[in-house]
Design a protein around this motif. Structure first.
Motif, PDB file in Angstrom:
ATOM      1  N   LYS A  99      -8.509  -3.632  -0.749  1.00  0.00           N
ATOM      2  CA  LYS A  99      -8.610  -2.104  -0.120  1.00  0.00           C
ATOM      3  C   LYS A  99      -7.888  -1.148  -1.258  1.00  0.00           C
ATOM      4  CE  LYS A  99      -8.135  -3.110   4.853  1.00  0.00           C
ATOM      5  NZ  LYS A  99      -7.435  -2.842   5.932  1.00  0.00           N
ATOM      6  N   PRO A 100      -8.085  -0.059  -1.349  1.00  0.00           N
ATOM      7  CA  PRO A 100      -7.494   0.875  -2.110  1.00  0.00           C
ATOM      8  C   PRO A 100      -5.895   0.830  -2.071  1.00  0.00           C
ATOM      9  CG  PRO A 100      -9.201   2.071  -1.107  1.00  0.00           C
ATOM     10  CD  PRO A 100      -8.870   0.656  -0.515  1.00  0.00           C
ATOM     11  N   LEU A 101      -5.145   0.837  -3.237  1.00  0.00           N
ATOM     12  CA  LEU A 101      -3.657   0.641  -3.002  1.00  0.00           C
ATOM     13  C   LEU A 101      -3.235   2.048  -2.452  1.00  0.00           C
ATOM     14  CD1 LEU A 101      -1.087  -0.705  -3.923  1.00  0.00           C
ATOM     15  CD2 LEU A 101      -1.196   0.440  -6.085  1.00  0.00           C
ATOM     16  N   VAL A 102      -3.877   3.160  -2.775  1.00  0.00           N
ATOM     17  CA  VAL A 102      -3.355   4.682  -2.141  1.00  0.00           C
ATOM     18  C   VAL A 102      -4.237   4.867  -0.970  1.00  0.00           C
ATOM     19  CG1 VAL A 102      -3.059   6.805  -2.719  1.00  0.00           C
ATOM     20  CG2 VAL A 102      -2.425   5.157  -4.432  1.00  0.00           C
ATOM     21  N   ILE A 128      -6.853  -1.733  -6.581  1.00  0.00           N
ATOM     22  CA  ILE A 128      -7.172  -2.342  -5.341  1.00  0.00           C
ATOM     23  C   ILE A 128      -6.154  -3.259  -5.079  1.00  0.00           C
ATOM     24  CG2 ILE A 128      -9.032  -3.644  -4.303  1.00  0.00           C
ATOM     25  CD1 ILE A 128      -9.905  -1.045  -4.971  1.00  0.00           C
ATOM     26  N   HIS A 129      -5.828  -3.714  -3.764  1.00  0.00           N
ATOM     27  CA  HIS A 129      -4.908  -4.631  -3.466  1.00  0.00           C
ATOM     28  C   HIS A 129      -5.277  -5.042  -2.065  1.00  0.00           C
ATOM     29  CE1 HIS A 129      -1.129  -6.730  -2.896  1.00  0.00           C
ATOM     30  NE2 HIS A 129      -0.815  -6.266  -1.616  1.00  0.00           N
ATOM     31  N   PHE A 131       0.857  -1.330   0.167  1.00  0.00           N
ATOM     32  CA  PHE A 131      -0.118   0.066  -0.111  1.00  0.00           C
ATOM     33  C   PHE A 131       0.939   1.366  -0.027  1.00  0.00           C
ATOM     34  CE2 PHE A 131      -2.516  -3.244   1.912  1.00  0.00           C
ATOM     35  CZ  PHE A 131      -3.702  -3.054   1.243  1.00  0.00           C
ATOM     36  N   TYR A 132       0.443   2.591  -0.563  1.00  0.00           N
ATOM     37  CA  TYR A 132       1.005   3.617  -0.515  1.00  0.00           C
ATOM     38  C   TYR A 132       0.252   4.596   0.361  1.00  0.00           C
ATOM     39  CZ  TYR A 132       3.499   1.758  -4.645  1.00  0.00           C
ATOM     40  OH  TYR A 132       4.088   0.984  -5.519  1.00  0.00           O
ATOM     41  N   ASN A 133       0.732   4.836   1.568  1.00  0.00           N
ATOM     42  CA  ASN A 133       0.109   5.842   2.555  1.00  0.00           C
ATOM     43  C   ASN A 133       0.833   7.056   2.453  1.00  0.00           C
ATOM     44  OD1 ASN A 133      -1.342   3.588   3.817  1.00  0.00           O
ATOM     45  ND2 ASN A 133       0.585   2.720   4.315  1.00  0.00           N
TER      46      ASN A 133
END
Length: 181
Positions: free
Chosen positions: A93-96, A89-90, A1-3
């Protein structure tokens, strides 16, 4: 994920003032000893008229340390990376994932404030308008173009979580193009 945990925009200030008065004070209380991978506009490596050696990138690296990687100058790979990153989506959940409380400017930009200008006769400009929303929008596009790869596909060597930045080995940083060889 990119947070995305925080987003700041400085007005009427240079890179040095932005780092000294906004970024460093925040980082000193919220981010313990980070190793930062800076991604941005390739023009950040261009010197000023008065001192060709004084570049925003040199200022950033001297004050914050870390590694620099210019994003692509062309708009098409950046546009595709923005689109693909927001649609990905990963694991359900959203990737970002963007922090609502600390990133209102980025959220506002991605919800439409960062947009193409109407140039008349039902046409729009080829690149987004340069205004208050373009700073977080452009920053997001440069970062995602590198993180998502040229064709919008997540590149394995750059797919790290925020907490993993400091644990990347030098060979991983070099393989990702984020370190000097």
């Amino acid at each position: 994920f990119y947070n995305f945990l925080f987003c700041f925009v400085g007005e009427n200030m240079g890179v040095r003032q932005f780092i000294d008065y906004i970024l460093k004070p925040y980082m000193s209380t919220h981010i313990p000893t980070p190793t930062i991978w800076h991604i941005g506009d390739p023009q950040g490596n261009v010197g000023s008229d008065t001192d060709i050696m004084a570049t925003p990138v040199r200022e950033i690296l001297s004050k914050l340390g870390g590694y620099w990687r210019p994003g692509p100058q062309k708009w098409d790979p950046r546009r595709e990376a923005v689109h693909n990153s927001l649609a990905a989506i990963h694991m359900g959940k959203p990737l970002v994932q963007i922090d609502k409380a600390n990133c209102p400017l980025l959220i506002k930009a991605l919800r439409g404030s960062w947009h193409y200008a109407d140039i008349g006769s039902g046409r729009v400009a080829e690149v987004p308008r340069k205004d208050f929303a373009s700073h977080p929008g452009d920053g997001y596009s440069y970062g995602m173009a590198i993180l998502m790869g040229e064709h919008g596909v997540v590149r394995k060597e750059l797919r790290v979580r925020t907490a993993s930045y400091s644990r990347a080995t030098p060979s991983q940083r070099i393989a990702a193009g984020m370190a000097k060889v």
